[in-house]
Design a protein around this motif. Sequence first.
Motif, mmCIF file in Angstrom:
data_model
loop_
_atom_site.group_PDB
_atom_site.id
_atom_site.type_symbol
_atom_site.label_atom_id
_atom_site.label_comp_id
_atom_site.label_asym_id
_atom_site.label_seq_id
_atom_site.Cartn_x
_atom_site.Cartn_y
_atom_site.Cartn_z
ATOM 1 N N UNK A 401 39.524 42.429 45.779
ATOM 2 C CA UNK A 401 40.204 43.343 44.845
ATOM 3 C C UNK A 401 39.823 42.903 43.433
ATOM 4 N N UNK A 402 38.749 43.455 42.928
ATOM 5 C CA UNK A 402 38.153 42.960 41.686
ATOM 6 C C UNK A 402 38.979 43.285 40.447
ATOM 7 N N UNK A 403 39.914 44.217 40.540
ATOM 8 C CA UNK A 403 40.703 44.604 39.369
ATOM 9 C C UNK A 403 42.035 43.879 39.285
ATOM 10 N N UNK A 404 42.314 43.018 40.249
ATOM 11 C CA UNK A 404 43.569 42.257 40.243
ATOM 12 C C UNK A 404 43.297 40.849 39.736
ATOM 13 N N UNK A 405 44.113 40.410 38.768
ATOM 14 C CA UNK A 405 43.935 39.090 38.179
ATOM 15 C C UNK A 405 45.236 38.334 38.060
ATOM 16 N N UNK A 406 45.247 37.368 37.151
ATOM 17 C CA UNK A 406 46.406 36.495 36.979
ATOM 18 C C UNK A 406 47.670 37.263 36.610
ATOM 19 N N UNK A 407 47.540 38.312 35.835
ATOM 20 C CA UNK A 407 48.720 39.064 35.413
ATOM 21 C C UNK A 407 49.462 39.637 36.624
ATOM 22 N N UNK A 408 48.731 40.205 37.554
ATOM 23 C CA UNK A 408 49.368 40.760 38.753
ATOM 24 C C UNK A 408 49.992 39.685 39.614
ATOM 25 N N UNK A 409 49.315 38.555 39.793
ATOM 26 C CA UNK A 409 49.856 37.470 40.612
ATOM 27 C C UNK A 409 51.099 36.872 39.953
ATOM 28 N N UNK A 419 58.390 34.768 48.841
ATOM 29 C CA UNK A 419 57.040 34.776 49.391
ATOM 30 C C UNK A 419 56.777 33.519 50.224
ATOM 31 N N UNK A 420 56.292 33.720 51.461
ATOM 32 C CA UNK A 420 55.985 32.608 52.355
ATOM 33 C C UNK A 420 54.482 32.465 52.608
ATOM 34 N N UNK A 421 53.760 33.580 52.522
ATOM 35 C CA UNK A 421 52.331 33.550 52.834
ATOM 36 C C UNK A 421 51.553 34.268 51.737
ATOM 37 N N UNK A 422 50.534 33.618 51.207
ATOM 38 C CA UNK A 422 49.656 34.215 50.213
ATOM 39 C C UNK A 422 48.214 33.935 50.600
ATOM 40 N N UNK A 423 47.475 34.993 50.924
ATOM 41 C CA UNK A 423 46.065 34.874 51.286
ATOM 42 C C UNK A 423 45.229 35.683 50.299
ATOM 43 N N UNK A 424 44.313 35.005 49.620
ATOM 44 C CA UNK A 424 43.445 35.643 48.632
ATOM 45 C C UNK A 424 42.008 35.246 48.930
ATOM 46 N N UNK A 425 41.105 36.230 48.945
ATOM 47 C CA UNK A 425 39.694 35.939 49.210
ATOM 48 C C UNK A 425 38.806 36.769 48.280
ATOM 49 N N UNK A 426 37.937 36.079 47.596
ATOM 50 C CA UNK A 426 36.949 36.703 46.716
ATOM 51 C C UNK A 426 37.578 37.649 45.686
ATOM 52 N N UNK A 427 38.667 37.215 45.097
ATOM 53 C CA UNK A 427 39.271 37.942 43.965
ATOM 54 C C UNK A 427 38.972 37.105 42.725
ATOM 55 N N UNK A 428 37.878 37.417 42.051
ATOM 56 C CA UNK A 428 37.321 36.508 41.048
ATOM 57 C C UNK A 428 38.066 36.520 39.723
ATOM 58 N N UNK A 429 39.011 37.435 39.543
ATOM 59 C CA UNK A 429 39.799 37.463 38.312
ATOM 60 C C UNK A 429 41.073 36.634 38.426
ATOM 61 N N UNK A 430 41.347 36.108 39.597
ATOM 62 C CA UNK A 430 42.540 35.281 39.804
ATOM 63 C C UNK A 430 42.164 33.817 39.608
ATOM 64 N N UNK A 431 42.918 33.129 38.760
ATOM 65 C CA UNK A 431 42.619 31.742 38.437
ATOM 66 C C UNK A 431 43.855 30.859 38.451
ATOM 67 N N UNK A 432 43.783 29.772 37.687
ATOM 68 C CA UNK A 432 44.856 28.774 37.687
ATOM 69 C C UNK A 432 46.198 29.342 37.241
ATOM 70 N N UNK A 433 46.197 30.228 36.254
ATOM 71 C CA UNK A 433 47.451 30.734 35.703
ATOM 72 C C UNK A 433 48.291 31.425 36.768
ATOM 73 N N UNK A 434 47.678 32.307 37.544
ATOM 74 C CA UNK A 434 48.417 33.026 38.578
ATOM 75 C C UNK A 434 48.928 32.107 39.669
ATOM 76 N N UNK A 435 48.100 31.165 40.133
ATOM 77 C CA UNK A 435 48.515 30.275 41.214
ATOM 78 C C UNK A 435 49.564 29.275 40.727
ATOM 79 N N UNK A 436 49.469 28.863 39.469
ATOM 80 C CA UNK A 436 50.502 27.987 38.899
ATOM 81 C C UNK A 436 51.855 28.692 38.883
ATOM 82 N N UNK A 437 51.843 29.981 38.594
ATOM 83 C CA UNK A 437 53.094 30.750 38.618
ATOM 84 C C UNK A 437 53.671 30.813 40.023
#
Length: 603
Positions: A401-409, A419-437
Amino acid sequence: MRGRDRINTCLPDELVMEIFRRLDAKPSRDACSLVCKRWLRLERVSRSTIRIGASGSPEHFVKLITRRFVNVRTVHVDERLSLPAQLGRRPSVESIRPLPKLRYAKEKGGSEGELETSYISDAGLTVLGEGFSKLEKLSLIWCNNVSSMGLVSVAQKCRLLKSLDLQGCYVGDPGIAAVGQCCKQLEDLNLRFCEGLSDTGVVQLALGCGKSLKSLGVAACAKITDISLEAVGLHCTSLETLSLDSEFISNKGLLAVAKGCPLLKVLKLQCINVTDEALAAVGTCCLSLEMLAVCSLQKFTDRGLRAIGNGCKKLKSLTLSDCYFLSDKGLEAIASGCKELTHLEVNGCHNIGTMGLESIGKSCQQLTELALLFCQKIGNNALLEVGMGCKFLQALHLVDCSSIGDEGICGIARGCQKLKKLHIRRCYEIGNKGICAIGEHCKSLTDLSLRFCDRVGDEALVAIGQGCSLYHLNVSGCHQIGDAGITAIARGCPKLISLDVSVLQNLGDMAMVELGEGCPLLKEVLLSHCHHITDVGITHLVKNCALLESCHMVYCPGITAAGVATVVSSCPNIKKVLVEKWKVSQRTKRRAGSVISYLCMDL
């Protein structure tokens, strides 16, 4: 037993058998059967389910089993199973221990000296039917030697049969007709990949046991057409589940089912000739529908989806896969009409975008699982809306999902704290900020997969380690992750069971040391393509991880034959080691050859 036998003196047979029935694990039941002769007899009597595979003499095994386990109600025969070669040898009757769960030896073409595997045939089915006359559930998966003759024998002798799975069996119309004639209580039937069947058999089946049939699956049966479905619609009025995968079925058949099966709750369709007309009939007639999955319906548009939204108010699960003519308007109709929706998967529907998913977030407040795969037009605003409206979301899957990034996460993290399960694959706009949240807000997270997310690094895993107690972690291909991130996980997630750190070029032995000390419950570790991990790291990892069952370490140049031997010798529960063939010494082969697998035979 030594001394006085207090247990056998005090406990009646009925109580001992009830205890055995409550043991879920097969090894536990097998161990109980070895305690004494009484327990062996009672364990056999209490066994209700067995699995049978091929061997050197399958009919012999079946005959033996039917003699020893007299109260079996469920039998699974699956010719895809594999097992170490020793089970393929022809044993003497005296040497055979009770085998409540038989599997296969290796297929033909094994090493020289091994007995060739043969498979269960009509003769075996005849013995099975004679021995298990009270059978209620029978699964025959890819049993190529079974024909209508064997199925007729089973049908005539097992008249209490309620569930029959014939996936991949080349049975013909006489066999299915016999099932319809004899098994009047049949509720569940799977005919996937039964290429020998035609409309004649299915029609006879529907005439015979249609009143009791509740579930039917048909796939890749070229001779089964709309005629069969018309018979199903006419005679199977109690049908609740229908799974169709066929290019030979059109609107005519599905219309008959929709009109004749008003109790339908589950419908799975992969039929390229089905159009909006049939789906509109489903929306009008099948008001109890709870699950709908449509795949590759090239003529399915918003009109059909709108009919589902307008009529199927009880819909809880919706899967839309490769339906290219669906758009936001169709999803908006689902949102406005199906308020009880809990599961939504959108896969490769390229015209569905942000607005469609925003409507789901606003209206479907009971949503617990969301999967977006190859959805290039869905952006951050959609996930922000889901975060605000779907407070009960427990699982989120994002792939390409190339249009989804840290803001959405971040929006998901703030709003979906269950949330118990989060699976993300090849979403290159998602980085440290979203996962830290996620680590900061989603304290219930136990399953995290971040595959090939190039912008995710150690900072994200530090936050996860501090905020979550993971059971499963997959960060394969996240090149920025190194020892610091995995160390944080090792120190913060002591209940970790499975870990995939494949293709992490910056990961070294220090992380392995920390994992060995901090995660003693690890059962599965994937280390392939980690160039800086050596035998030293592997030694520290397995030192305290006594529960380890699977270890993949292909293309790790720092791991030698000594490291492989260490894994095999230090882990008493090890079941699979994936490694290059040249790294396995002759001694290791002798010691644990059955657990070692080779990815590339010539390396």
